[in-house]
Each structure stands twice: as structure tokens, then as C-alpha cells.
Design a protein around this motif. Sequence first.
Motif, PDB file in Angstrom:
ATOM      1  N   GLU A   1       0.840  -1.212   0.000  1.00 15.10           N
ATOM      2  CA  GLU A   1       0.000   0.000   0.000  1.00 15.10           C
ATOM      3  C   GLU A   1       0.874   1.261   0.000  1.00 15.10           C
ATOM      4  O   GLU A   1       0.567   2.242  -0.675  1.00 15.10           O
ATOM      5  CB  GLU A   1      -0.932   0.026   1.229  1.00 15.10           C
ATOM      6  CG  GLU A   1      -2.011  -1.048   1.243  1.00 15.10           C
ATOM      7  CD  GLU A   1      -1.462  -2.461   1.447  1.00 15.10           C
ATOM      8  OE1 GLU A   1      -0.452  -2.629   2.187  1.00 15.10           O
ATOM      9  OE2 GLU A   1      -2.021  -3.403   0.850  1.00 15.10           O
ATOM     10  N   HIS A   2       1.926   1.198   0.783  1.00 16.61           N
ATOM     11  CA  HIS A   2       2.835   2.348   0.845  1.00 16.61           C
ATOM     12  C   HIS A   2       3.495   2.568  -0.524  1.00 16.61           C
ATOM     13  O   HIS A   2       3.592   3.704  -1.003  1.00 16.61           O
ATOM     14  CB  HIS A   2       3.892   2.095   1.928  1.00 16.61           C
ATOM     15  CG  HIS A   2       4.774   3.278   2.200  1.00 16.61           C
ATOM     16  ND1 HIS A   2       4.492   4.196   3.184  1.00 16.61           N
ATOM     17  CD2 HIS A   2       5.916   3.702   1.596  1.00 16.61           C
ATOM     18  CE1 HIS A   2       5.427   5.132   3.177  1.00 16.61           C
ATOM     19  NE2 HIS A   2       6.301   4.862   2.226  1.00 16.61           N
ATOM     20  N   ALA A   3       3.919   1.484  -1.141  1.00 19.19           N
ATOM     21  CA  ALA A   3       4.535   1.579  -2.472  1.00 19.19           C
ATOM     22  C   ALA A   3       3.536   2.154  -3.484  1.00 19.19           C
ATOM     23  O   ALA A   3       3.892   2.985  -4.324  1.00 19.19           O
ATOM     24  CB  ALA A   3       5.029   0.201  -2.915  1.00 19.19           C
ATOM     25  N   GLN A   4       2.280   1.726  -3.368  1.00 21.39           N
ATOM     26  CA  GLN A   4       1.251   2.237  -4.290  1.00 21.39           C
ATOM     27  C   GLN A   4       1.037   3.734  -4.101  1.00 21.39           C
ATOM     28  O   GLN A   4       0.842   4.475  -5.062  1.00 21.39           O
ATOM     29  CB  GLN A   4      -0.066   1.477  -4.081  1.00 21.39           C
ATOM     30  CG  GLN A   4      -0.010   0.059  -4.627  1.00 21.39           C
ATOM     31  CD  GLN A   4      -1.150  -0.817  -4.127  1.00 21.39           C
ATOM     32  OE1 GLN A   4      -1.782  -0.523  -3.100  1.00 21.39           O
ATOM     33  NE2 GLN A   4      -1.416  -1.913  -4.834  1.00 21.39           N
ATOM     34  N   LYS A   5       1.079   4.172  -2.842  1.00 22.23           N
ATOM     35  CA  LYS A   5       0.958   5.618  -2.584  1.00 22.23           C
ATOM     36  C   LYS A   5       2.164   6.346  -3.168  1.00 22.23           C
ATOM     37  O   LYS A   5       2.030   7.408  -3.783  1.00 22.23           O
ATOM     38  CB  LYS A   5       0.884   5.890  -1.083  1.00 22.23           C
ATOM     39  CG  LYS A   5      -0.491   5.648  -0.492  1.00 22.23           C
ATOM     40  CD  LYS A   5      -0.515   6.063   0.963  1.00 22.23           C
ATOM     41  CE  LYS A   5      -1.761   5.500   1.637  1.00 22.23           C
ATOM     42  NZ  LYS A   5      -1.599   5.409   3.100  1.00 22.23           N
ATOM     43  N   HIS A   6       3.336   5.785  -2.951  1.00 19.77           N
ATOM     44  CA  HIS A   6       4.555   6.431  -3.431  1.00 19.77           C
ATOM     45  C   HIS A   6       4.526   6.599  -4.961  1.00 19.77           C
ATOM     46  O   HIS A   6       4.924   7.644  -5.483  1.00 19.77           O
ATOM     47  CB  HIS A   6       5.778   5.615  -3.015  1.00 19.77           C
ATOM     48  CG  HIS A   6       7.053   6.130  -3.595  1.00 19.77           C
ATOM     49  ND1 HIS A   6       7.691   7.246  -3.105  1.00 19.77           N
ATOM     50  CD2 HIS A   6       7.787   5.695  -4.653  1.00 19.77           C
ATOM     51  CE1 HIS A   6       8.769   7.472  -3.836  1.00 19.77           C
ATOM     52  NE2 HIS A   6       8.857   6.561  -4.774  1.00 19.77           N
ATOM     53  N   TYR A   7       4.060   5.564  -5.652  1.00 16.59           N
ATOM     54  CA  TYR A   7       4.057   5.593  -7.121  1.00 16.59           C
ATOM     55  C   TYR A   7       2.679   5.900  -7.700  1.00 16.59           C
ATOM     56  O   TYR A   7       2.399   5.541  -8.846  1.00 16.59           O
ATOM     57  CB  TYR A   7       4.570   4.252  -7.665  1.00 16.59           C
ATOM     58  CG  TYR A   7       6.081   4.130  -7.652  1.00 16.59           C
ATOM     59  CD1 TYR A   7       6.887   5.091  -8.271  1.00 16.59           C
ATOM     60  CD2 TYR A   7       6.713   3.040  -7.072  1.00 16.59           C
ATOM     61  CE1 TYR A   7       8.270   4.972  -8.280  1.00 16.59           C
ATOM     62  CE2 TYR A   7       8.110   2.919  -7.074  1.00 16.59           C
ATOM     63  CZ  TYR A   7       8.876   3.890  -7.686  1.00 16.59           C
ATOM     64  OH  TYR A   7      10.253   3.765  -7.704  1.00 16.59           O
ATOM     65  N   HIS A   8       1.806   6.597  -6.947  1.00 17.47           N
ATOM     66  CA  HIS A   8       0.420   6.800  -7.398  1.00 17.47           C
ATOM     67  C   HIS A   8       0.328   7.452  -8.784  1.00 17.47           C
ATOM     68  O   HIS A   8      -0.594   7.171  -9.538  1.00 17.47           O
ATOM     69  CB  HIS A   8      -0.399   7.581  -6.353  1.00 17.47           C
ATOM     70  CG  HIS A   8       0.012   9.014  -6.223  1.00 17.47           C
ATOM     71  ND1 HIS A   8       1.026   9.413  -5.382  1.00 17.47           N
ATOM     72  CD2 HIS A   8      -0.429  10.130  -6.843  1.00 17.47           C
ATOM     73  CE1 HIS A   8       1.176  10.726  -5.487  1.00 17.47           C
ATOM     74  NE2 HIS A   8       0.310  11.184  -6.365  1.00 17.47           N
ATOM     75  N   ASP A   9       1.311   8.280  -9.118  1.00 17.60           N
ATOM     76  CA  ASP A   9       1.305   8.924 -10.441  1.00 17.60           C
ATOM     77  C   ASP A   9       1.395   7.921 -11.587  1.00 17.60           C
ATOM     78  O   ASP A   9       1.063   8.252 -12.723  1.00 17.60           O
ATOM     79  CB  ASP A   9       2.519   9.859 -10.588  1.00 17.60           C
ATOM     80  CG  ASP A   9       2.298  11.186  -9.887  1.00 17.60           C
ATOM     81  OD1 ASP A   9       1.171  11.429  -9.435  1.00 17.60           O
ATOM     82  OD2 ASP A   9       3.273  11.964  -9.800  1.00 17.60           O
TER      83      ASP A   9
END
Length: 155
Positions: free
Chosen positions: A50-58
Motif C-alpha cells: 500500500e505504501h509503495a502504491q501511494k509512493h508511485y500513485h502517479d
Amino acid sequence: QEAHAAQMEQTFIAIKPDGVQRGLISEIISRFERKGFKLVAIKVVVPSKEHAQKHYHDLKERPFFNGLCDFLSSGPVVAMVWEGEGVIKYGRKLIGATDPQKSEPGTIRGDLAVAIGGNVIHGSDGPETAKDEINLWFKPEELVSYTSNAEKWIY
Ligand code: RTP
């Protein structure tokens, strides 16, 4: 002695799991440190998916998004905040082009990586993303404010 009124900026830099596993932590940190940038936060974390998804949300519409997030959360990451004049833009220069086949020799990816999926490091690409990424990865109290002795010689 006062450092000159430099436009101090902060950027978020992460050594990705491949960089950590390959023993490149000190090599990468030393490049930022020798340049004259100042380390103001650092920790080793295994980010959740989830954290990775937030980090790469773009990048969520991109075909490689899922694999990229799996990769970032696959092991320890060294998360850092570096400070200095022009550190956002120049940090990207130190890192080199996204695809290590296109990064210049002398850059981190040019010297240390071969494939886009294993490009060893992340750096914020602008002032807004730097702020967002620092907030995502760090609590305000994890950032240290200090003057290094070297600053009067650097600035
Ligand atoms: P980063 O965010 O990691 O610093 O990289 P970047 O700005 O240079 O590149 P960006 O376009 O934001 O892509 C983020 C990361 O996604 C992976 N990627 N894979 N398979 C592919 O075609 C592909 N394209 C990008 C890379 O690991 C890239 O660093």
C-alpha cells in the motif's frame, strides 16, 4: 559563521531493494555526501505494498505499476531526506536517466545499474513531489535540522 542565504531545498531519495541487496548503500550515500548535500533523515524500512502504491500513485495507469510496487515492497529500502541548494534537480542529475542503458557514465544508474527494473535508486522529480514524498515516508520529527561545519566552505 553564517552560510550564505542559499535556497535550501529538501528532496526524498530512496535506495531501492536491489541497491540494498547489492551492497550499494555506502556508495550511493557517499556520492550525495561528497557533493556537499546534507543528510537530514534516514531509515531502513520494508514498505508495505500500500505504501509503495501511494509512493508511485502517479504511475497507477502504467502497465508496470503492479510489478513496480511489488518490487519496492519486496525488501529493505533506505529512505532518506537530503538537503542543499538545488538538491532536487541536481539529485536527479547524480541519479541519471530512468533507464540505466541511457544514463550517462558518472551517474549512479550509469555506473551501477543495467536494467530499468533494477535501477537502484529513486529521487523526487520536483518541489511538489519532494514535499509529498517526504511527508509520505517521514514524520516531521524524524527530520533533523542542523548546521554542519562544512557548510561555510560549501556555500
Ligand atoms: P524514480 O521515480 O524511481 O526515481 O524513477 P524515475 O522518476 O526516473 O522514473 P519514473 O518514470 O517515475 O518511473 C518510476 C520507476 O518505475 C520503473 N519503470 N519501469 N518497465 C518499465 O518500462 C518501467 N518504466 C519505469 C523504474 O524503476 C522507474 O525508476
